[in-house]
Design a protein around this motif. Structure first.
Motif, mmCIF file in Angstrom:
data_model
loop_
_atom_site.group_PDB
_atom_site.id
_atom_site.type_symbol
_atom_site.label_atom_id
_atom_site.label_comp_id
_atom_site.label_asym_id
_atom_site.label_seq_id
_atom_site.Cartn_x
_atom_site.Cartn_y
_atom_site.Cartn_z
ATOM 1 N N GLY A 162 40.488 35.392 43.025
ATOM 2 C CA GLY A 162 40.896 36.619 42.351
ATOM 3 C C GLY A 162 41.003 37.793 43.312
ATOM 4 N N GLU A 163 40.031 37.926 44.203
ATOM 5 C CA GLU A 163 40.061 39.001 45.201
ATOM 6 C C GLU A 163 41.228 38.819 46.163
ATOM 7 O OE1 GLU A 163 35.317 39.978 45.665
ATOM 8 O OE2 GLU A 163 36.162 38.261 46.745
ATOM 9 N N GLU A 164 41.482 37.574 46.532
ATOM 10 C CA GLU A 164 42.572 37.289 47.478
ATOM 11 C C GLU A 164 43.929 37.620 46.868
ATOM 12 O OE1 GLU A 164 40.052 33.745 49.684
ATOM 13 O OE2 GLU A 164 41.569 33.212 48.209
ATOM 14 N N ILE A 165 44.112 37.256 45.607
ATOM 15 C CA ILE A 165 45.372 37.580 44.929
ATOM 16 C C ILE A 165 45.488 39.090 44.753
ATOM 17 C CG2 ILE A 165 46.623 37.386 42.741
ATOM 18 C CD1 ILE A 165 45.680 34.433 42.648
ATOM 19 N N ALA A 166 44.382 39.762 44.400
ATOM 20 C CA ALA A 166 44.398 41.225 44.233
ATOM 21 C C ALA A 166 44.810 41.913 45.531
ATOM 22 C CB ALA A 166 43.032 41.720 43.763
ATOM 23 N N LEU A 167 44.297 41.446 46.653
ATOM 24 C CA LEU A 167 44.658 42.035 47.944
ATOM 25 C C LEU A 167 46.141 41.808 48.244
ATOM 26 C CD1 LEU A 167 43.860 43.485 50.530
ATOM 27 C CD2 LEU A 167 43.200 41.264 51.487
ATOM 28 N N TRP A 168 46.614 40.589 47.992
ATOM 29 C CA TRP A 168 48.037 40.293 48.223
ATOM 30 C C TRP A 168 48.894 41.209 47.348
ATOM 31 C CZ3 TRP A 168 52.670 39.145 46.213
ATOM 32 C CH2 TRP A 168 53.634 38.587 47.062
ATOM 33 N N LEU A 169 48.533 41.366 46.088
ATOM 34 C CA LEU A 169 49.291 42.204 45.164
ATOM 35 C C LEU A 169 49.286 43.673 45.592
ATOM 36 C CD1 LEU A 169 48.088 40.676 41.790
ATOM 37 C CD2 LEU A 169 50.425 40.569 42.716
ATOM 38 N N ARG A 170 48.178 44.125 46.129
ATOM 39 C CA ARG A 170 48.087 45.522 46.574
ATOM 40 C C ARG A 170 49.031 45.770 47.752
ATOM 41 N NH1 ARG A 170 42.528 46.401 47.579
ATOM 42 N NH2 ARG A 170 42.907 45.681 49.689
ATOM 43 N N ASP A 171 49.123 44.785 48.653
ATOM 44 C CA ASP A 171 49.973 44.937 49.839
ATOM 45 C C ASP A 171 51.453 44.707 49.553
ATOM 46 O OD1 ASP A 171 47.727 45.504 51.307
ATOM 47 O OD2 ASP A 171 47.557 43.499 52.181
ATOM 48 N N ARG A 230 37.548 35.832 36.472
ATOM 49 C CA ARG A 230 36.712 36.538 35.493
ATOM 50 C C ARG A 230 36.391 37.963 35.918
ATOM 51 N NH1 ARG A 230 33.667 32.097 32.286
ATOM 52 N NH2 ARG A 230 34.953 30.358 32.915
ATOM 53 N N THR A 231 36.264 38.191 37.220
ATOM 54 C CA THR A 231 35.943 39.537 37.706
ATOM 55 C C THR A 231 37.201 40.383 37.900
ATOM 56 O OG1 THR A 231 35.974 38.816 40.018
ATOM 57 C CG2 THR A 231 33.844 38.740 38.858
ATOM 58 N N GLU A 232 38.353 39.804 37.659
ATOM 59 C CA GLU A 232 39.636 40.502 37.829
ATOM 60 C C GLU A 232 40.438 40.387 36.531
ATOM 61 O OE1 GLU A 232 40.310 42.005 40.735
ATOM 62 O OE2 GLU A 232 38.681 41.153 41.911
ATOM 63 N N PRO A 233 40.049 41.117 35.467
ATOM 64 C CA PRO A 233 40.716 40.951 34.166
ATOM 65 C C PRO A 233 42.212 41.249 34.193
ATOM 66 C CG PRO A 233 39.181 42.802 34.110
ATOM 67 C CD PRO A 233 38.982 42.105 35.416
ATOM 68 N N GLU A 234 42.641 42.200 35.004
ATOM 69 C CA GLU A 234 44.078 42.511 35.109
ATOM 70 C C GLU A 234 44.845 41.300 35.646
ATOM 71 O OE1 GLU A 234 47.593 45.029 35.515
ATOM 72 O OE2 GLU A 234 45.682 45.575 34.631
ATOM 73 N N ILE A 235 44.273 40.630 36.616
ATOM 74 C CA ILE A 235 44.902 39.448 37.214
ATOM 75 C C ILE A 235 44.787 38.264 36.260
ATOM 76 C CG2 ILE A 235 44.664 37.780 39.097
ATOM 77 C CD1 ILE A 235 43.990 40.209 40.874
ATOM 78 N N ARG A 236 43.651 38.123 35.606
ATOM 79 C CA ARG A 236 43.430 37.005 34.696
ATOM 80 C C ARG A 236 44.478 36.950 33.587
ATOM 81 N NH1 ARG A 236 39.895 35.017 30.322
ATOM 82 N NH2 ARG A 236 39.001 33.058 31.058
ATOM 83 N N ALA A 237 45.014 38.100 33.210
ATOM 84 C CA ALA A 237 46.035 38.161 32.164
ATOM 85 C C ALA A 237 47.327 37.439 32.577
ATOM 86 C CB ALA A 237 46.336 39.615 31.816
ATOM 87 N N HIS A 238 47.486 37.172 33.866
ATOM 88 C CA HIS A 238 48.688 36.505 34.393
ATOM 89 C C HIS A 238 48.433 35.021 34.694
ATOM 90 C CE1 HIS A 238 50.912 40.304 34.971
ATOM 91 N NE2 HIS A 238 49.686 40.789 35.056
ATOM 92 N N TRP A 239 47.222 34.580 34.392
ATOM 93 C CA TRP A 239 46.828 33.198 34.690
ATOM 94 C C TRP A 239 47.368 32.256 33.621
ATOM 95 C CZ3 TRP A 239 41.871 30.889 32.572
ATOM 96 C CH2 TRP A 239 41.666 29.592 33.039
ATOM 97 N N ILE A 240 48.040 31.213 34.077
ATOM 98 C CA ILE A 240 48.499 30.143 33.199
ATOM 99 C C ILE A 240 47.587 28.953 33.479
ATOM 100 C CG2 ILE A 240 50.425 28.646 32.534
ATOM 101 C CD1 ILE A 240 51.046 31.661 32.153
ATOM 102 N N LYS A 241 46.747 28.617 32.511
ATOM 103 C CA LYS A 241 45.805 27.506 32.705
ATOM 104 C C LYS A 241 46.559 26.193 32.710
ATOM 105 C CE LYS A 241 41.591 25.239 31.417
ATOM 106 N NZ LYS A 241 41.676 24.404 32.570
ATOM 107 N N ILE A 242 46.367 25.454 33.796
ATOM 108 C CA ILE A 242 46.992 24.147 33.943
ATOM 109 C C ILE A 242 45.915 23.095 33.656
ATOM 110 C CG2 ILE A 242 48.212 22.599 35.513
ATOM 111 C CD1 ILE A 242 49.694 25.262 34.937
ATOM 112 N N PRO A 243 46.148 22.176 32.730
ATOM 113 C CA PRO A 243 45.146 21.132 32.468
ATOM 114 C C PRO A 243 45.047 20.191 33.665
ATOM 115 C CG PRO A 243 47.099 20.838 31.072
ATOM 116 C CD PRO A 243 47.318 22.066 31.870
#
Length: 168
Positions: free
Chosen positions: A105-114, A130-143
């Motif tokens: 989540g932190e890694e994706i957040a950093l990429w998105l910021r840049d 879980r600690t990145e609710p803004e990012i979690r909203a874009h998560w597509i759970k893959i079984p």
């Protein structure tokens, strides 16, 4: 279709998305070494479909990208080279990777910021957000028992297109 590649991003995990029980069985059946693993053919189809329909670029967010930094290890090098080659042949090339720094989540957040895109989705079998609710909203759970399939690909396309709602 307009070129959306600079504005639409798919963050891609590999294990559970393209490496599935089916791909593991095929790899064992074909007696292939680990660095020549078969990727789930159905998952590859739906990834190609999603990229074609959305015009999105793929950013590797999987732990597989760790192999990029293990240049001294020939198996890791072969593994990552094979991944890049197979995804390019699938017409779903990897355009970039997230940085290594801690949680996904932190890694994706950093990429998105840049490099903020207009729209993005995250294809992953595990909730690392879980600690990145803004990012979690874009998560597509893959079984992880099946990998990327129609339901998840359509949901990802709807998310990239700004449509709300799940598949019925």
């Amino acid at each position: 279709m307009a070129d959306k590649s600079d504005n639409y991003i798919i963050f891609l995990d590999i294990d559970g998305v393209l490496c599935t029980p089916l791909s593991t069985r095929l790899t064992k059946w074909l007696r292939l070494p680990m660095e020549k693993q078969v990727f789930d053919p159905v998952g590859l189809f739906w990834l190609r479909w999603l990229v074609r329909r959305s015009g999105a670029r793929i950013v590797l967010s999987s732990s597989w990208r760790d192999a990029l930094y293990m240049e001294d290890d020939p198996i890791c090098r072969a593994l990552i080279d094979d991944l890049y080659t197979r995804l390019a042949k699938n017409k779903t090339p990897i355009a970039d990777v997230t940085p290594l720094m801690g949680s996904k989540g932190e890694e994706i957040a950093l990429w998105l910021r840049d490099k903020p895109p207009k729209k993005y989705v995250i294809l992953d079998d595990y909730d690392c957000f879980r600690t990145e609710p803004e990012i979690r909203a874009h998560w597509i759970k893959i079984p992880d028992s099946a990998g990327l399939r129609r339901r998840e690909a359509v949901r990802a396309l709807r998310t990239l297109n700004g449509e709300n709602g799940d598949l019925s």
